[in-house]
Design a protein around this motif. Structure first.
Motif, PDB file in Angstrom:
ATOM      1  N   VAL A 188       9.083 -16.992 -84.652  1.00  0.00           N
ATOM      2  CA  VAL A 188       8.713 -16.309 -83.406  1.00  0.00           C
ATOM      3  C   VAL A 188       7.720 -15.190 -83.698  1.00  0.00           C
ATOM      4  CG1 VAL A 188       9.569 -14.963 -81.462  1.00  0.00           C
ATOM      5  CG2 VAL A 188      10.921 -16.869 -82.343  1.00  0.00           C
ATOM      6  N   ALA A 189       8.030 -14.381 -84.719  1.00  0.00           N
ATOM      7  CA  ALA A 189       7.165 -13.262 -85.063  1.00  0.00           C
ATOM      8  C   ALA A 189       5.790 -13.735 -85.527  1.00  0.00           C
ATOM      9  CB  ALA A 189       7.825 -12.416 -86.151  1.00  0.00           C
ATOM     10  N   THR A 190       5.759 -14.791 -86.318  1.00  0.00           N
ATOM     11  CA  THR A 190       4.486 -15.304 -86.814  1.00  0.00           C
ATOM     12  C   THR A 190       3.625 -15.830 -85.672  1.00  0.00           C
ATOM     13  OG1 THR A 190       5.509 -15.892 -88.931  1.00  0.00           O
ATOM     14  CG2 THR A 190       3.408 -16.942 -88.391  1.00  0.00           C
ATOM     15  N   THR A 191       4.248 -16.552 -84.733  1.00  0.00           N
ATOM     16  CA  THR A 191       3.508 -17.065 -83.570  1.00  0.00           C
ATOM     17  C   THR A 191       2.924 -15.928 -82.754  1.00  0.00           C
ATOM     18  OG1 THR A 191       4.912 -19.033 -83.459  1.00  0.00           O
ATOM     19  CG2 THR A 191       3.697 -18.437 -81.470  1.00  0.00           C
ATOM     20  N   ASN A 192       3.741 -14.896 -82.487  1.00  0.00           N
ATOM     21  CA  ASN A 192       3.253 -13.744 -81.720  1.00  0.00           C
ATOM     22  C   ASN A 192       2.139 -13.023 -82.467  1.00  0.00           C
ATOM     23  OD1 ASN A 192       4.998 -14.100 -79.561  1.00  0.00           O
ATOM     24  ND2 ASN A 192       6.585 -12.787 -80.436  1.00  0.00           N
ATOM     25  N   TYR A 193       2.312 -12.847 -83.763  1.00  0.00           N
ATOM     26  CA  TYR A 193       1.327 -12.129 -84.567  1.00  0.00           C
ATOM     27  C   TYR A 193      -0.020 -12.840 -84.546  1.00  0.00           C
ATOM     28  CZ  TYR A 193      -0.815  -9.945 -88.675  1.00  0.00           C
ATOM     29  OH  TYR A 193      -1.667  -9.300 -89.524  1.00  0.00           O
ATOM     30  N   LEU A 194      -0.001 -14.153 -84.763  1.00  0.00           N
ATOM     31  CA  LEU A 194      -1.249 -14.917 -84.773  1.00  0.00           C
ATOM     32  C   LEU A 194      -1.909 -14.916 -83.400  1.00  0.00           C
ATOM     33  CD1 LEU A 194      -0.177 -17.924 -87.021  1.00  0.00           C
ATOM     34  CD2 LEU A 194      -1.617 -15.978 -87.652  1.00  0.00           C
ATOM     35  N   ALA A 211       1.984  -5.003 -83.307  1.00  0.00           N
ATOM     36  CA  ALA A 211       3.037  -4.202 -83.929  1.00  0.00           C
ATOM     37  C   ALA A 211       4.317  -5.003 -84.101  1.00  0.00           C
ATOM     38  CB  ALA A 211       3.308  -2.954 -83.093  1.00  0.00           C
ATOM     39  N   ALA A 212       5.136  -4.587 -85.067  1.00  0.00           N
ATOM     40  CA  ALA A 212       6.304  -5.374 -85.473  1.00  0.00           C
ATOM     41  C   ALA A 212       7.412  -5.416 -84.424  1.00  0.00           C
ATOM     42  CB  ALA A 212       6.853  -4.816 -86.784  1.00  0.00           C
ATOM     43  N   ALA A 213       7.481  -4.420 -83.544  1.00  0.00           N
ATOM     44  CA  ALA A 213       8.586  -4.370 -82.577  1.00  0.00           C
ATOM     45  C   ALA A 213       8.616  -5.613 -81.701  1.00  0.00           C
ATOM     46  CB  ALA A 213       8.457  -3.118 -81.715  1.00  0.00           C
ATOM     47  N   HIS A 214       9.833  -5.999 -81.321  1.00  0.00           N
ATOM     48  CA  HIS A 214      10.042  -7.170 -80.462  1.00  0.00           C
ATOM     49  C   HIS A 214       9.380  -8.420 -81.062  1.00  0.00           C
ATOM     50  CE1 HIS A 214      11.612  -4.278 -77.642  1.00  0.00           C
ATOM     51  NE2 HIS A 214      10.466  -3.635 -77.666  1.00  0.00           N
ATOM     52  N   TYR A 215       9.580  -8.568 -82.390  1.00  0.00           N
ATOM     53  CA  TYR A 215       9.055  -9.736 -83.114  1.00  0.00           C
ATOM     54  C   TYR A 215       7.539  -9.867 -82.935  1.00  0.00           C
ATOM     55  CZ  TYR A 215      14.051 -10.578 -82.710  1.00  0.00           C
ATOM     56  OH  TYR A 215      15.421 -10.431 -82.724  1.00  0.00           O
ATOM     57  N   PHE A 216       6.840  -8.751 -83.172  1.00  0.00           N
ATOM     58  CA  PHE A 216       5.382  -8.695 -83.015  1.00  0.00           C
ATOM     59  C   PHE A 216       4.965  -9.114 -81.600  1.00  0.00           C
ATOM     60  CE2 PHE A 216       5.877  -8.622 -87.559  1.00  0.00           C
ATOM     61  CZ  PHE A 216       4.890  -7.756 -87.971  1.00  0.00           C
ATOM     62  N   GLY A 217       5.801  -8.728 -80.641  1.00  0.00           N
ATOM     63  CA  GLY A 217       5.539  -9.074 -79.251  1.00  0.00           C
ATOM     64  C   GLY A 217       4.763  -8.025 -78.486  1.00  0.00           C
ATOM     65  N   ILE A 218       4.337  -6.935 -79.163  1.00  0.00           N
ATOM     66  CA  ILE A 218       3.570  -5.898 -78.484  1.00  0.00           C
ATOM     67  C   ILE A 218       2.299  -5.599 -79.270  1.00  0.00           C
ATOM     68  CG2 ILE A 218       5.568  -4.846 -77.373  1.00  0.00           C
ATOM     69  CD1 ILE A 218       5.492  -2.649 -79.510  1.00  0.00           C
ATOM     70  N   VAL A 219       1.325  -5.027 -78.573  1.00  0.00           N
ATOM     71  CA  VAL A 219       0.066  -4.581 -79.176  1.00  0.00           C
ATOM     72  C   VAL A 219      -0.104  -3.124 -78.789  1.00  0.00           C
ATOM     73  CG1 VAL A 219      -2.418  -4.935 -79.330  1.00  0.00           C
ATOM     74  CG2 VAL A 219      -0.902  -6.898 -78.966  1.00  0.00           C
ATOM     75  N   ILE A 220      -0.250  -2.253 -79.776  1.00  0.00           N
ATOM     76  CA  ILE A 220      -0.209  -0.819 -79.486  1.00  0.00           C
ATOM     77  C   ILE A 220      -1.345  -0.080 -80.184  1.00  0.00           C
ATOM     78  CG2 ILE A 220       2.282  -0.796 -79.130  1.00  0.00           C
ATOM     79  CD1 ILE A 220       2.572   0.369 -81.940  1.00  0.00           C
ATOM     80  N   VAL A 221      -1.451   1.196 -79.835  1.00  0.00           N
ATOM     81  CA  VAL A 221      -2.454   2.091 -80.414  1.00  0.00           C
ATOM     82  C   VAL A 221      -1.790   2.959 -81.476  1.00  0.00           C
ATOM     83  CG1 VAL A 221      -4.033   3.993 -79.934  1.00  0.00           C
ATOM     84  CG2 VAL A 221      -3.822   2.107 -78.298  1.00  0.00           C
ATOM     85  N   TYR A 222      -2.454   3.074 -82.611  1.00  0.00           N
ATOM     86  CA  TYR A 222      -2.041   3.983 -83.681  1.00  0.00           C
ATOM     87  C   TYR A 222      -3.112   5.072 -83.795  1.00  0.00           C
ATOM     88  CZ  TYR A 222       1.107   0.260 -85.369  1.00  0.00           C
ATOM     89  OH  TYR A 222       2.091  -0.703 -85.489  1.00  0.00           O
TER      90      TYR A 222
END
Length: 271
Positions: A188-194, A211-222
């Motif tokens: 799940v995490a790999t699919t979301n990440y890609l 970002a890693a949270a929610h199995y790489f299910g979010i995109v955030i600002v650092y």
């Protein structure tokens, strides 16, 4: 994909997921030592004043804030989480509202405004500045704000699904459990990440990353500490203090922040 237009869609989908509901309804108090230290710094300065809690989610921060003052308003733009907060804290003033447009709230009113758990990182730069300007507008002169944000110089920046590989342990039962968990979460995490890495961008002082949270299910600002302080100052705030998530220690201007996953920033509106 366009990182500006897709950030909201991806992250709001994550906040409406079962994983978010599970995470946000865990019986937590402080997210980390830095948040506790920031509240300790703010308590003698903000006790008894009107409070605004942005991104209240399922209500974790409600008792923390109301320990300072019962003159409390909480807002969130995710109706599902807000309903959970209402069911858990009946009678509390909780409103469905987006922090980018808080025109229904009075100007120069709140003695303490907070946006916790890095919620401001879930929108793009332009919307981030809109939120900070709205926070400035509703804060009374001399009042304080608390914002937490992911640290671009910290250990969480640049994570990949490899972090979900099982860590070795000599305990065979524990190792077996870790392997089984990885077999479930890693695909799940790999699919979301890609799916999301095409949104990755780097800018002076900040970056957009899956970002890693929610199995790489979010995109955030650092952001870097210097950049976040600059954003607050550009909005009109005076920076007072910053506390790292790792040990809760106050961060000096020239400090190395490589061990802080995120940072809690305290600032005030000039009187």
């Amino acid at each position: 994909m366009n990182p500006t237009s897709d950030l909201d869609r991806i992250n709001q989908s994550a906040w409406n997921s079962h994983d978010a509901e599970r995470e946000f309804t865990l019986e937590k108090t402080w997210t980390d030592a830095g948040e506790a230290a920031a509240f300790a710094w703010l308590t003698p300065r903000c006790a008894g004043t009107p409070l605004l809690d942005i991104g209240v989610g399922a209500g974790r921060t409600i008792p923390l804030m109301r320990a300072l003052s019962t003159d409390y308003t909480g807002i969130d733009y995710t109706e599902k989480l807000l309903e959970l907060a209402r069911s858990r804290h009946p009678g509390v003033d909780l409103r469905h509202m987006d922090a980018r447009d808080m025109h229904a709230l009075p100007s120069d009113h709140y003695g303490f405004v907070e946006f916790s758990w890095n919620g401001i990182d879930c929108v793009d730069y332009e919307d981030r500045m809109r939120i900070l300007r709205e926070m400035f507008r509703v804060t009374r002169p001399g009042g304080y704000v608390l914002v937490s944000a992911h640290n671009r110089d910290g250990p969480g920046y640049g994570e990949t699904p490899l972090k979900l590989l099982p860590r070795f342990t000599p305990n065979p039962v524990r190792l077996g459990w870790r392997v089984l968990r990885s077999l479930v979460t890693l695909p799940v995490a790999t699919t979301n990440y890609l799916r999301h890495i095409s949104l990755n961008r780097d800018y002076p002082g900040y970056s957009i990353r899956a970002a890693a949270a929610h199995y790489f299910g979010i995109v955030i600002v650092y952001t870097t500490v210097a950049e976040q302080r600059r954003q607050l100052a550009e909005t009109g705030f005076v920076n007072d203090a910053a506390f790292g998530s790792d040990r809760g220690e106050r961060i000096a201007d020239d400090a190395n922040t490589s061990d802080a996953w995120w940072v809690h920033y305290v600032a005030h509106k000039p009187a």
